[in-house]
Write a protein that holds these residues in place. Structure first.
Motif, PDB file in Angstrom:
ATOM      1  N   THR A  36       0.836  -1.217   0.000  1.00  0.00           N
ATOM      2  CA  THR A  36       0.000   0.000   0.000  1.00  0.00           C
ATOM      3  C   THR A  36       0.866   1.261   0.000  1.00  0.00           C
ATOM      4  OG1 THR A  36      -0.148   0.004   2.427  1.00  0.00           O
ATOM      5  CG2 THR A  36      -1.928  -1.102   1.223  1.00  0.00           C
ATOM      6  N   SER A  76       1.746  -2.335   7.765  1.00  0.00           N
ATOM      7  CA  SER A  76       0.370  -2.868   7.817  1.00  0.00           C
ATOM      8  C   SER A  76      -0.507  -2.003   6.930  1.00  0.00           C
ATOM      9  CB  SER A  76      -0.215  -2.804   9.237  1.00  0.00           C
ATOM     10  OG  SER A  76      -1.595  -3.122   9.187  1.00  0.00           O
ATOM     11  N   PRO A  77      -1.353  -2.627   6.134  1.00  0.00           N
ATOM     12  CA  PRO A  77      -2.380  -1.813   5.491  1.00  0.00           C
ATOM     13  C   PRO A  77      -3.141  -1.087   6.601  1.00  0.00           C
ATOM     14  CG  PRO A  77      -2.366  -4.025   4.585  1.00  0.00           C
ATOM     15  CD  PRO A  77      -1.469  -4.035   5.791  1.00  0.00           C
ATOM     16  N   ASP A  82      -8.046  -0.661   2.091  1.00  0.00           N
ATOM     17  CA  ASP A  82      -6.903  -1.562   1.888  1.00  0.00           C
ATOM     18  C   ASP A  82      -7.083  -2.852   2.682  1.00  0.00           C
ATOM     19  OD1 ASP A  82      -5.503   0.165   0.198  1.00  0.00           O
ATOM     20  OD2 ASP A  82      -4.565   1.208   1.877  1.00  0.00           O
ATOM     21  N   TYR A  83      -7.404  -2.736   3.959  1.00  0.00           N
ATOM     22  CA  TYR A  83      -7.432  -3.985   4.745  1.00  0.00           C
ATOM     23  C   TYR A  83      -8.658  -4.836   4.450  1.00  0.00           C
ATOM     24  CZ  TYR A  83      -9.719  -1.342   8.683  1.00  0.00           C
ATOM     25  OH  TYR A  83     -10.520  -0.581   9.477  1.00  0.00           O
ATOM     26  N   GLN A  89      -3.368 -10.641   4.267  1.00  0.00           N
ATOM     27  CA  GLN A  89      -2.083  -9.933   4.417  1.00  0.00           C
ATOM     28  C   GLN A  89      -2.092  -9.054   5.675  1.00  0.00           C
ATOM     29  OE1 GLN A  89      -3.634 -10.284   1.457  1.00  0.00           O
ATOM     30  NE2 GLN A  89      -2.269  -9.842  -0.260  1.00  0.00           N
ATOM     31  N   THR A  90      -3.244  -8.464   5.963  1.00  0.00           N
ATOM     32  CA  THR A  90      -3.333  -7.577   7.143  1.00  0.00           C
ATOM     33  C   THR A  90      -3.159  -8.381   8.425  1.00  0.00           C
ATOM     34  OG1 THR A  90      -4.785  -6.118   5.902  1.00  0.00           O
ATOM     35  CG2 THR A  90      -4.823  -5.893   8.300  1.00  0.00           C
ATOM     36  N   TYR A 146      -8.169  -6.154  10.893  1.00  0.00           N
ATOM     37  CA  TYR A 146      -7.226  -5.094  11.266  1.00  0.00           C
ATOM     38  C   TYR A 146      -7.179  -4.956  12.791  1.00  0.00           C
ATOM     39  CZ  TYR A 146      -5.190  -0.362  11.378  1.00  0.00           C
ATOM     40  OH  TYR A 146      -4.390   0.740  11.617  1.00  0.00           O
TER      41      TYR A 146
END
Ligand code: NAD
Length: 312
Positions: A36, A76-77, A82-83, A89-90, A146
């Motif tokens: 990001t 971190s996103p 994004d998250y 991935q987050t 998140y």
């Protein structure tokens, strides 16, 4: 010269931290997989003798040659768009990434600094939120990826502190804005500004009565710097308590871009969107002598100027 690793260093906040630590004379290693972030955010630092960039995913084993004094874990996103797009991935960067960064800190005997978030408070039932509040998070809601990753990251950081005696710091960051946020970041301030600059509808979620307290980036960076150098290992809120409803914020931004032909429109409220958010910063004030210095109008003016240039 202290050596400092900043994960997520090519992101919005991370790049401002790279600037600050380079200026303070640290040897800065910026590590980022650019999921990001954007290498342009640190482009102006490339070539400086005390700055290097490593393109790397910190959910894998992290190797850094030589001594390290500080590790600031900011990867971190961070924006909901994004998250929500990168849920796994987050979770991975909050859990595995934090584990790898802590392991490196332990191996190097470096001080570890975790970027946590006001989202650990979830949709709070106490207002404003003091650090002693445990939060109200829906673990299986869409934002849980998140919020729970950050709550896990805090727990892991405290475990390394208690079990391994590692020097650790935890900041709970409240909504921060400023230059280098992305045009499509999705968070309220960049969204409202770019919509207003492009004469598009300014989209306010729900009826716009939900509140946020927004902090300009230079104030946050100062708080981070002071907390890092403090000797306090429990979480500390850093944010600006100046609370505003989303509708007021949209109106303010529209008024600051008088040439804009945008209208304010209302769209459905996202799931688990917190109703209120305001930091209690009593601890930051007494512990760090820190308080926000940049008022919303000046911070927004600088940010609007940045987006005007970015959209050109
Ligand atoms: P950002 O998206 O601009 O920056 C995050 C950076 O982390 C990006 O450069 C991204 O590429 C990088 N990254 C993500 N996963 C990675 C991985 N696996 N390996 C290496 N790099 C990775 O967001 P931001 O607003 O600058 O947020 C930075 C940190 O601060 C995040 O940890 C976020 O949770 C925290 N935070 C930010 C705010 C805010 O208001 N901006 C509020 C609370 C917490």
């Amino acid at each position: 010269m202290p050596r400092t690793l900043i994960t997520g260093g090519a992101g919005f906040l991370g790049s401002h931290l790279c600037d600050r630590f380079v200026k303070e004379g640290h040897d800065v290693i910026c590590m980022d997989n650019l999921v990001t972030g954007n290498a342009d955010n640190v482009g102006h630092l490339i070539g400086k003798p005390n700055f290097s960039f490593v393109h790397y995913d910190v959910t894998n084993f992290i190797h850094v040659d030589g001594q390290l004094d500080y590790i600031l874990h900011f990867a971190s996103p961070a924006s909901p768009i994004d998250y929500l797009k990168l849920p796994i991935q987050t979770l991975k960067v909050g859990s595995l990434g934090t584990h790898k960064a802590l392991g490196l800190a332990k191996a190097k005997n470096a001080r570890f600094f975790l970027a946590s978030t006001s989202e650990t408070y979830g949709d709070p039932s106490i207002h404003p939120q003091p650090e002693t509040y445990w939060g109200n998070v829906n673990p299986i809601g869409i934002r849980g990826v998140y919020d729970e990753a950050k709550r896990f990251a805090e727990a892991l950081t405290m475990a390394y502190h208690r079990y391994h005696g590692l020097e650790t710091r935890i900041i709970r960051i409240f909504n921060t804005y400023g230059e280098r946020m992305r045009i499509h970041d999705g968070r309220a301030i960049p969204a409202f500004i770019t919509q207003a600059l492009r004469d598009e509808d300014i989209t306010v979620f729900g009826d716009g009565s939900q509140t946020r307290s927004v902090c300009y980036v230079s104030d946050l960076v100062e708080g981070i710097y002071r907390l890092l150098l403090s000797d306090y290992s429990n979480p500390v809120n850093i944010g600006n308590p100046d609370e505003v409803t989303m509708l007021e914020l949209a109106k303010e931004i529209k008024a600051m871009i008088p040439e804009s032909k945008s209208e304010i429109v209302f769209t459905p409220l996202p799931q688990d969107d917190p109703q209120v958010r305001q930091p209690n910063i009593t601890l930051a004030k007494s512990l760090l002598g820190w308080g926000p210095k940049v008022d919303r109008k000046s911070g927004l003016e600088k940010t609007i100027k940045y987006f005007k240039a970015a959209l050109r």
